[in-house]
Motif scaffolding. Structure first.
Motif, PDB file in Angstrom:
ATOM      1  N   GLU A  26       0.834  -1.216   0.000  1.00 38.94           N
ATOM      2  CA  GLU A  26       0.000   0.000   0.000  1.00 38.94           C
ATOM      3  C   GLU A  26       0.858   1.252   0.000  1.00 38.94           C
ATOM      4  N   LYS A  29       2.277   1.803  -3.468  1.00 41.38           N
ATOM      5  CA  LYS A  29       1.261   2.343  -4.368  1.00 41.38           C
ATOM      6  C   LYS A  29       1.035   3.830  -4.117  1.00 41.38           C
ATOM      7  N   ASN A  30       1.016   4.221  -2.856  1.00 39.82           N
ATOM      8  CA  ASN A  30       0.814   5.634  -2.534  1.00 39.82           C
ATOM      9  C   ASN A  30       1.995   6.490  -2.991  1.00 39.82           C
ATOM     10  N   ARG A  33       1.709   7.254  -6.613  1.00 39.24           N
ATOM     11  CA  ARG A  33       0.752   8.326  -6.890  1.00 39.24           C
ATOM     12  C   ARG A  33       1.377   9.691  -6.619  1.00 39.24           C
ATOM     13  N   VAL A  62      -2.830  13.953  -1.938  1.00 38.89           N
ATOM     14  CA  VAL A  62      -1.501  13.368  -1.801  1.00 38.89           C
ATOM     15  C   VAL A  62      -1.037  13.416  -0.356  1.00 38.89           C
ATOM     16  N   ILE A  65      -2.851  10.709   1.658  1.00 42.44           N
ATOM     17  CA  ILE A  65      -2.374   9.330   1.489  1.00 42.44           C
ATOM     18  C   ILE A  65      -0.987   9.153   2.088  1.00 42.44           C
ATOM     19  N   SER A  69       0.010   6.464   4.925  1.00 41.65           N
ATOM     20  CA  SER A  69       1.160   5.567   4.844  1.00 41.65           C
ATOM     21  C   SER A  69       2.032   5.664   6.081  1.00 41.65           C
TER      22      SER A  69
END
Length: 563
Positions: A26, A29-30, A33, A62, A65, A69
């Motif tokens: 995860e 993936k963040n 982005r 952004v 996320i 994280s």
């Protein structure tokens, strides 16, 4: 935090990886982005900036996320204590990371499984207890525990712990997980069965209770587990535990009738079957071959077992009896292995002396063995020979339950067992038939129906002695009772018609059939009840034809010899 986690992962043996993989995936993936957004802002051309507009909302997303994280990584570091506050051990941490905001149970299970695999002893016991509680709640929790790799750590704890309370919690967690075939198969694939059998033989009674319950649960839901347990020879320790203290009275009662040599031999056998060598090691494999199910298992001494409370001993026997029941269900090979020990004799003794759940489980085990013997001639001949003491003891107790106890839950399996063993009884064994005929008039219709089914197996063409048995059934005045059974519900009528048809075919010359007007009853049933039962209707047609032939012959004889 990523670097800290990498250092921890590379230096920690037996790492619990699922939460790390989920969180790092995860985070990766963040970060991708974020990188895409940064690249959009990096372009210098005005035209590109107009085409790839970046709004303040994009930056807020952004930042959100990235904060998520960071929260995930903090939770991950805390749960594994990767900073070393607890010496690199896992600590119980039931806070919820952002990644599990939509499914809080996921983080809870991650924490508990990680603690079971990597925590200190006290925490591992507590975590196993919590996993057992979660698994007991609902099937979704069970599914998550299995999918997130919870089975191997629980098994490892069950096998390696030296504390009975820890093993009990681990076994309880496995028990609650093993409630359908798919999850049982997962446990089997983790090589759990040798572990369970080993613990069953080497542990205290409290742990053995949970292990036996687990054997029963897994064998009940998965035939593959049933076969695997048999290959690991689990039946022998189960019979050993079930027969604990069962034959003591028999040994003491026989001493006065034995010679000095026999007494010495019996004492040596009891000592051999009850104690280990002084060094506490398990018996050699070849010694098991001579113990016939009464071998000594475990490193717990006979004195320690005798000092257990009667309630614990009873519970252990109940669990072992249920495990044997589940192992024997639908399995000829397991039933054969059970009869090759002193299992049949032990079951008969318990049915005679005990009551309640233990007696019921033993009776159900006998029923499953009898059903297996019905379908397998080799097992039937080997286990239920006429001169076999074990077989005789079993039949005696089945008849006692049928005749003396007024409990349908016990009488019905006893009647089913007798019916399954119908082909093992000689023609002279009429006491069994008499007992079943008496049950045809029982006030409980289920018992009456089962008695009719059992008698049908005595009178059916597959039974070599069907003609002898049919005559015996009629001699015990079964016909009037069968005619009353025909006036009950359709289920009972069908079983009564089956038996009447067999009696008509094999003893049609009996005056009892004519006096009870069986021919009229079968003709009426053929037009009504049997309309939707082609097989039984065909049998009834044959019986009617046979009776018509006999009755016509009787009428002609009466006309000829009239004075």
């Amino acid at each position: 935090m990523l670097r800290t986690m990498v250092r921890f992962a590379t230096t920690t043996p037996f790492l619990y990886e699922p939460p790390i993989r989920h969180v790092v995936a995860e985070v990766s993936k963040n970060l991708e982005r974020v990188l895409i957004l940064v690249r959009k802002c990096k372009h210098q051309s005005f035209l590109r900036r107009v085409v790839n507009r970046v709004s303040s909302a994009d930056f807020r997303k952004v930042l959100n996320i990235l904060e998520a994280s960071i929260g995930d990584m903090k939770w991950l570091i805390n749960i594994f204590d990767a900073d070393g506050d607890e010496g690199g051990k896992v600590v119980i941490q039931h806070s919820m990371p952002p990644i599990a905001s939509n499914d809080p149970m996921l983080s809870w299970i991650w924490s508990d499984v990680a603690t079971v695999q990597m925590g200190i002893v006290d925490d591992r016991c507590e975590a196993a207890k919590e996993l057992a509680s979660l698994a007991k709640d609902n099937d979704r929790n069970k599914k998550i525990i299995v999918e997130e790799g919870g089975v191997p750590p629980i098994l490892k704890l069950f096998k390696e712990s030296t504390l009975p309370e820890v093993q009990i919690e681990a076994a309880t967690a496995l028990y609650h997980l093993a409630n359908n075939r798919e999850r049982v198969r997962t446990i089997v694939n983790e090589l759990a069965i040798p572990i369970i059998v080993q613990v069953l033989g080497d542990s205290s009674m409290g742990v053995q209770i949970q292990a036996a319950s687990l054997v029963a649960r897994m064998a009940e839901h998965d035939p593959v587990a049933q076969e695997c347990f048999a290959r690991e020879n689990v039946i022998r320790p189960l019979v050993t535990l079930l027969s604990f203290e069962t034959f003591v009275d028999d040994h003491t009662g026989q001493l006065s009738k034995q010679s000095i040599h026999s007494i010495v031999k019996i004492n040596k056998e009891i000592e051999k079957n009850s104690l280990f060598k002084s060094n506490g090691t398990r018996p050699l494999a070849n010694s098991y071959k001579h113990m016939e199910g009464i071998s000594r298992v475990g490193h717990y001494s006979k004195k320690e077992r005798e000092n257990e409370s009667p309630e614990i001993k009873l519970e252990l026997k109940i669990c072992c009896a249920r495990a044997l029941w589940m192992l024997a269900t639908g399995s000829v090979s397991n039933s054969r292995k059970l009869t090759e020990t002193k299992g049949l004799l032990c079951l008969a003794k318990i049915v005679e002396k005990d009551q309640g759940g233990l007696q019921f489980n033993c009776l159900m085990t006998i029923m499953e063995i009898a059903i297996a013997a019905e379908s397998n001639a080799d097992l039937r001949c080997a286990a239920f020979k006429t001169n076999s003491p074990a077989a005789k003891a079993v039949v005696d107790q089945l008849l006692r339950v049928i005749e003396e106890l007024d409990n349908p839950s016990l009488q019905i399996p006893a009647i089913k067992s007798i019916g399954s063993l119908a082909r093992t009884f000689p023609a002279r064994e009429t006491r069994v038939i008499g007992s079943l005929v008496t049950r045809l008039s029982h006030r409980n219709l289920d018992i009456a129906a089962e008695a009719a089914i059992a008698l049908g197996k005595f009178a059916c063409p597959e039974n070599f002695l069907c003609m002898n048995h049919s005559k015996a059934i009629i001699e015990f005045k079964a016909i009037p009772q069968l005619m009353r059974l025909l006036r009950s519900n359709e289920h009972n009528q069908l079983h009564g018609i089956f038996l009447l048809c067999y009696l008509s075919l094999h003893a049609g010359n009996s005056e009892s059939l004519e006096q009870a007007r069986v021919l009229t009853a079968l003709e009426g049933a053929e037009r009504t009840v049997l309309a939707h039962h082609p097989k039984l209707r065909e049998l009834a047609t044959m019986a009617i034809y046979h009776l018509n032939l006999y009755h016509a012959g009787v009428q002609s004889q009466r006309i000829v010899y009239l004075p």
